[in-house]
Design an enzyme around this catalytic site. Structure first.
Site, short mmCIF file in Angstrom:
data_model
loop_
_atom_site.label_atom_id
_atom_site.label_comp_id
_atom_site.label_asym_id
_atom_site.label_seq_id
_atom_site.Cartn_x
_atom_site.Cartn_y
_atom_site.Cartn_z
N PHE A 1 112.24 39.45 79.80
CA PHE A 1 113.54 39.57 80.45
C PHE A 1 114.39 40.63 79.76
O PHE A 1 114.43 40.71 78.53
CB PHE A 1 114.25 38.21 80.42
CG PHE A 1 115.70 38.25 80.79
CD1 PHE A 1 116.12 38.71 82.02
CD2 PHE A 1 116.67 37.81 79.88
CE1 PHE A 1 117.46 38.74 82.36
CE2 PHE A 1 118.01 37.83 80.21
CZ PHE A 1 118.41 38.30 81.44
N HIS A 2 115.08 41.46 80.57
CA HIS A 2 116.04 42.44 80.05
C HIS A 2 117.39 42.14 80.67
O HIS A 2 117.59 42.27 81.88
CB HIS A 2 115.60 43.86 80.43
CG HIS A 2 116.40 44.93 79.75
ND1 HIS A 2 117.77 45.02 79.85
CD2 HIS A 2 116.02 45.98 78.98
CE1 HIS A 2 118.20 46.07 79.17
NE2 HIS A 2 117.17 46.67 78.63
N SER A 3 118.35 41.74 79.84
CA SER A 3 119.69 41.38 80.31
C SER A 3 120.49 42.64 80.66
O SER A 3 120.15 43.75 80.25
CB SER A 3 120.42 40.58 79.25
OG SER A 3 121.73 40.26 79.67
N ALA B 1 118.98 43.48 86.41
CA ALA B 1 118.21 42.90 85.30
C ALA B 1 116.85 42.42 85.80
O ALA B 1 116.79 41.58 86.70
CB ALA B 1 118.97 41.75 84.67
#
Length: 964
Positions: A807-809, A788
């Protein structure tokens, strides 16, 4: 100035030596610039040293443009002298043509034409100053610099056998072009980094260019002494006579040394066009090869896993068929037909169905690989012709990289391009048809087995596989290795739209090295340098890593010619067929390191880019070992060298093509140079619109490149700051692209690409109308699933520092990863004492589970709209800001995820700041009607109702507005 010769014909009123034309031109030109400089410094010194950032005493020497174009009377004096210069200038060009013209030679005419155009463009940029019209001044200035190249090279090539003139031309030309490097460097320091005093140093180099440029033309005085004006050739120089005490043969040798032997064999337009066609055909090969990954990638994207279409990657192994003697004989005898059939890959754009487009590209590439392998094998019996083919193929890669830079990392003839998104497919195909017909004009040299064997076909094929992968993965786009070493703001390393030419220069240097110093390339020392360079690129960031990248680029291009030439002499079915199979294996390897969560056994190679680089260099090492083993015998070396140098006239045309490609790149580089004068949409309200969008790797639902459509929506929604997710396209399977370059430059935004392609994420990027003061990249805990990425950046918003998090989970299947990531982000956001907002892809339901880590006392963040129950992935959170609006905009057919946007006001003054930080949930949740909101804080009305181009406000049917 009386004539030294009697007027036998009568009627001569005035006669003087031709050298006076040169002296008059030199005096008038220098007089124009020096007079303006002296008068300008005397009358307007502080004004002409002032630039957009600094003035005296930080800057204390004026630039050329400020001196000649900004003030009266220096501008008038300059134009007067330049007008006087024009007459001698045209005469100088004419005399040089008369001196050098020969029956049947085209080059003197080309040089004369370039001299005339150069003179006209000089008048253009001197009379149209940057103050009058900055755009046309720059266009004419660039045109002048570009046309100076054929003029300079042509004058060197045609220089009469005069040792002193040759020496001066060589030195002055070297100084002129050498000065361009520090000139560009200090301009970047001034324009991009705003270094005080950098523009003064730049000005010195700019004035040096004037001195060297005029000085180069002044050398004609040494040649024109053979003329007497009327104009009479009193020494017979135009007929090739020579009255010097030094023999013509000696002087011709001196001239050959001065020009590197490039023009020793003369110049023929047809040969030059043939080489240009060969290079373009090489460009077509690389265009089709690099397009395959993009059209294959579309299918696993939409299937969210292996789709079955990935098998088309094996299209390149078609040379295995050459292992069958009857097939090999047929293909070699009909290789022209094969090359023509391969152009089907360029026509795939005419087909709308993605599946059909993929199969057409696969067919075209399969035939192309088969045809090139057959051509290399057929030409291997004549080393000079084989080298010419390989040089064209390698120069085609450089042309592909140059074209991608000019089209913002998209190739204009890819099947994912068409007229609507900037493609030049039709034009490209027409040129490809001309190129392939020209390429096939020469008959095959052999149709049976090659007479020269030796070496190991297995080692040769392994070397080919590593070489193909290195060229494709690292050099098919100039921004790839730059993004490997990118680590955020402040900028401490290279950037794509400023320093991309360094990669092209390194590639060009490597190719020229293999032409003129082949023995230095095929050594263990050179291989060791390549290995060290690969290690530097893999391990280090910023300039240290990029220096390794440049050395590796030079080495890969240099070793490509001997490795392919060696493989061409072996059994083509084994060398090229197995070579492409090994290349495919490494391609899958370098995809698996990031796609490990979606492929069987992927975790075994998770995040092991270092293993990929090691594999590549070991494969190339196998090819080098085979080369060195064969070159061990001195007798073989002598024979090989004699055969290789038997006919090298083609090299000068390749050097010319490489020079032209570099010039084209620099022109595109100038047009793409960042202005850094970006402004938000509504500064009068101290507001900004923030957005989050998962762009699905910039391929729309119909497999077209989607940058232009994305640009339109972002622009019309007036988004000031946007986070882009699934944005890392710098791999073979994604075409080695970078969407952020086009969006940032077209929309006028600063950009942080986020964690680079060697960080093994799907990508997170930040674009901002506001200056990015600082940014750091984070790789969040991911013990099981995909890695991530996150960006933490500080923006200067109306004089207030505001933090933004992109943010990319991790994916849904890995709940523990997502929990750890939510806790990490909560602490990271909570560590900021500044107003902040989060643009994210969280993979959680509103008000449940990990949501309560992101929106918590630890993070201090608030949901932009807690009542929006329909979200699953995209969320906008904030703290210390005044939220005024929130909207969700349908994606149309651009991607699989909507665009979410929110409007905020940056508080000003202690009371507003305190109110923003201490607002109660009731105050934050109060909604108001649109008519109660000032015009500058409203969302665009064009997307209400049915909207535009399938984009409309949805879920709420209209934007939501909140209490100020």
């Amino acid at each position: 100035m009386s004539s030294r010769y009697k007027d036998k014909d009568g009627g001569v009123v005035l006669a003087f030596g031709g050298q006076w034309v040169s002296w008059l031109h030199t005096g008038a030109a220098y007089g124009a610039f020096l007079t303006a400089l002296i008068v300008g410094c005397a009358l307007h010194y502080r004004k002409i040293v002032q630039n957009e950032w600094y003035g005296y005493p930080d800057e204390w020497f004026p630039s050329v443009s400020a001196t000649i174009g900004d003030r009266y009377p220096e501008r008038s004096l300059f134009m007067l002298f330049i007008a006087i210069t024009s007459g001698p200038r045209f005469a100088l060009v004419g005399l040089f043509y008369l001196l050098t013209k020969r029956p049947g030679h085209v080059l003197p005419k080309v040089v004369a034409l370039s001299g005339l155009v150069r003179t006209l463009t000089c008048g253009g940029w001197t009379y149209i100053t940057s103050t009058d019209d900055h755009g046309w001044h720059d266009i004419l200035m660039i045109s002048y610099l570009v046309i100076t190249i054929p003029w300079t090279v042509g004058c060197l090539a045609l220089s009469p056998p005069n040792a002193k003139a040759i020496k001066y031309r060589k030195y002055l030309a070297g100084c002129f072009f050498g000065t361009l490097i520090p000139l560009v460097y200090f301009f970047i320091q001034h324009k991009v980094y705003r270094v005080a005093g950098a523009y003064t140093i730049y000005a010195f180099f700019e004035w040096a260019l004037i001195l060297f440029d005029v000085g180069f033309d002044a050398v004609t005085a040494l040649d024109f002494s053979t003329f007497e004006v009327v104009i009479k050739d009193v020494k017979g120089a135009t007929k090739g006579a020579n009255n010097s005490s030094v023999s013509t043969a000696v002087l011709e040798k001196e001239k050959e040394r001065a020009t590197g032997g490039v023009f020793a064999a003369g110049f023929h337009l047809r040969d030059a066009l043939d080489i240009a066609a060969d290079v373009y055909h090489g460009f077509v090969f690389w265009s089709i090869l690099t397009s395959l990954g993009v059209v294959v990638w579309y299918f696993p994207l939409w299937h969210m896993g292996i789709s079955g279409y990935e098998v088309l990657i094996m299209s390149t192994v078609s040379p295995l068929l050459l292992g069958i003697k009857s097939v090999r004989t047929f293909v070699i005898r009909n290789q022209g037909m094969a090359h023509v059939l391969s152009l089907a890959g360029l026509l795939a754009y005419q087909v709308k169905a993605p599946e059909a487009r993929l199969f057409i590209v696969g067919f075209g590439l399969s035939v192309q690989c088969l045809a090139w392998a057959a051509t290399f094998y057929s030409d291997s019996v004549q080393p000079a012709r084989l080298e010419a083919r390989i040089l064209a193929w390698a120069a085609g890669l450089i042309m592909s990289s140059v074209a991608k830079f000019a089209w913002y990392t998209n190739n204009p003839i890819w099947p994912v391009m068409h007229a609507e998104n900037g493609g030049w497919n039709g034009t490209g195909f027409i040129f490809a048809l001309w190129a392939v017909l020209t390429f096939n004009r020469k008959a095959p040299l052999q149709t049976g087995d090659s007479g020269e064997k030796g070496g190991s076909p297995l080692l040769a094929s392994i070397g080919l596989g590593g070489l193909f992968f290195g060229l494709h993965s690292l050099l098919s786009d100039t921004s790839t290795m730059i993004l490997w070493v990118w680590d955020g703001y402040p900028i401490r390393g290279p950037v794509s739209n400023v320093h991309g030419w360094y990669t092209i220069a390194a590639m060009t240097g490597g190719l020229i090295c293999t032409i003129y110093r082949p023995a230095a390339v095929t050594t263990w020392t050179a291989y060791g340098v390549g290995c060290i360079a690969a290690a530097l690129l893999t391990v280090y960031e910023r300039w240290t890593g990029y220096y390794g990248a440049l050395a590796l680029a030079a080495y890969l291009m240099a070793i490509s010619v001997p490795i392919i030439a060696n493989a061409a002499k072996q059994r083509p079915g084994l060398t090229f067929g197995l070579g492409f199979l090994i290349y495919n294996f490494i391609v899958l390897f370098h995809v698996w390191v990031v796609a490990y969560a979606f492929v069987p056994g992927g975790h075994l190679v998770r995040e092991r880019t270092d293993w990929v680089m090691l594999t590549m260099m070991l494969c190339i090492g196998a090819g080098v070992f085979d080369l060195i083993s064969q070159n061990a015998g001195a007798a073989h070396n002598k024979t090989n060298n004699r055969r290789r140098t038997a006919s090298t006239g083609y090299r000068k045309y390749h050097v010319g093509v490489l020079a032209a490609l570099n010039v084209f790149f620099l022109c595109a580089n100038f047009l793409r140079f960042p202005t850094n004068d970006y402004k938000p949409y509504h500064p009068e309200t101290r507001s900004f619109t923030a957005g989050i969008w998962t762009i699905h790797f910039s391929l729309d639902n119909d497999m077209w490149s989607s940058e232009h459509r994305m640009r339109d929506l972002i622009k019309e929604m007036e988004v000031d700051v946007i986070g882009l997710l699934e944005s890392d396209l710098q791999r073979i399977i994604m075409g080695n692209r970078d969407t952020t370059q086009f969006l940032a430059e077209d929309l006028g935004m600063y950009v942080d690409y986020g964690p680079g392609p060697n960080k093994h994420t799907w990508g997170a990027a930040l674009l901002s109308k506001f200056p990015i003061v600082n940014s750091t990249h984070h790789l969040l805990p991911s013990p099981v699933g995909e890695l991530a990425p996150a960006i933490h950046a500080t923006l200067d918003m109306y004089g207030t520092f505001v933090d933004v998090f992109v943010f990319h989970s991790g994916q849904e299947e890995d709940p523990e990863d997502r929990r750890l990531q939510s806790e990490y982000m909560a602490k990271l956001m909570g560590s900021s004492p500044r107003p902040s907002f989060l643009l994210s892809y969280l993979v959680t339901k509103p008000l449940k589970g990990n949501y309560n880590n992101f929106v918590s006392d630890v993070s201090g963040m608030h949901d932009v709209d807690p009542t929006d129950w329909d979200r699953w992935c995209e969320y906008i959170l904030f703290k210390g800001l005044r939220r005024t609006g929130y909207a969700r905009v349908s994606r149309g057919s651009i991607t699989d995820t909507e665009l979410q946007v929110a409007k905020f006001v940056v508080p000003e003054g202690p009371e507003e700041v305190a109110a923003a930080w201490n607002a109660s949930p009731e105050q934050r949740g109060k909604r108001v009607l649109e008519k109660e909101v000032p015009e500058g804080l409203r969302f665009p009305a064009m997307f209400k109702g049915e909207g535009r181009r399938d984009h409309r406000y949805h879920v709420f049917d209209e934007p939501r507005y909140y209490n100020l």
